[in-house]
Design a protein around this motif. Structure first.
Motif, PDB file in Angstrom:
ATOM      1  N   TYR A  79       1.015  -1.430  -0.163  1.00 55.96           N
ATOM      2  CA  TYR A  79       0.322  -0.072  -0.103  1.00 55.96           C
ATOM      3  C   TYR A  79       1.209   0.995  -0.358  1.00 55.96           C
ATOM      4  N   THR A  80       0.402   2.077  -0.842  1.00 50.99           N
ATOM      5  CA  THR A  80       1.733   3.693  -1.136  1.00 50.99           C
ATOM      6  C   THR A  80       0.781   4.426  -1.054  1.00 50.99           C
ATOM      7  N   ILE A  81       1.915   5.552   0.011  1.00 44.57           N
ATOM      8  CA  ILE A  81       1.014   6.959   0.067  1.00 44.57           C
ATOM      9  C   ILE A  81       2.611   7.533  -0.023  1.00 44.57           C
ATOM     10  N   VAL A  82       1.854   7.894  -0.840  1.00 48.08           N
ATOM     11  CA  VAL A  82       2.900   9.335  -1.710  1.00 48.08           C
ATOM     12  C   VAL A  82       2.926  11.145  -1.362  1.00 48.08           C
ATOM     13  N   THR A  83       3.931  11.664  -1.061  1.00 44.15           N
ATOM     14  CA  THR A  83       3.751  13.078  -0.544  1.00 44.15           C
ATOM     15  C   THR A  83       4.487  13.848  -1.576  1.00 44.15           C
ATOM     16  N   ASP A  84       3.616  14.938  -1.746  1.00 43.59           N
ATOM     17  CA  ASP A  84       4.665  15.987  -2.781  1.00 43.59           C
ATOM     18  C   ASP A  84       3.263  17.189  -2.644  1.00 43.59           C
ATOM     19  N   GLY A  85       4.412  18.081  -3.026  1.00 45.81           N
ATOM     20  CA  GLY A  85       3.767  19.697  -2.778  1.00 45.81           C
ATOM     21  C   GLY A  85       3.366  19.838  -4.112  1.00 45.81           C
ATOM     22  N   VAL A 119      -1.012  15.847  -0.237  1.00 48.89           N
ATOM     23  CA  VAL A 119      -0.771  17.522  -1.162  1.00 48.89           C
ATOM     24  C   VAL A 119      -0.140  17.641  -0.112  1.00 48.89           C
ATOM     25  N   ALA A 120       1.635  17.621   0.502  1.00 45.27           N
ATOM     26  CA  ALA A 120       2.726  18.524   1.874  1.00 45.27           C
ATOM     27  C   ALA A 120       3.684  18.126   0.530  1.00 45.27           C
ATOM     28  N   SER A 121       3.762  19.792   0.867  1.00 44.90           N
ATOM     29  CA  SER A 121       5.651  20.151   0.705  1.00 44.90           C
ATOM     30  C   SER A 121       6.283  19.327   1.302  1.00 44.90           C
TER      31      SER A 121
END
Length: 66
Positions: free
Chosen positions: A31-37, A52-54
């Protein structure tokens, strides 16, 4: 947290360099959790759970991940 599978990977940053990791994890049943701004980041589109997070804002990333 029953929505998470037995194996979960959180990837900080969803840019082009992270795409192979995300795809490999998903193929392996992780299960993938990915963060990016950047809301348009390709990795966010592939993630099971996009955030969505820097990548430089540690506090915001932790808050949203919790």
């Amino acid at each position: 947290m029953d929505k998470f599978k037995d194996k979960t990977l959180m990837v900080i940053g969803g840019g082009l360099l992270q795409i192979p990791l995300i795809k490999t994890a998903k193929k392996s049943g992780v299960y993938t959790i990915v963060t990016d701004g950047n809301i348009e980041a390709e990795g966010l589109k592939l993630a099971d759970y996009p955030i969505v997070a820097s990548t430089r804002d540690i506090d915001d990333t932790i808050k949203k991940a919790e």
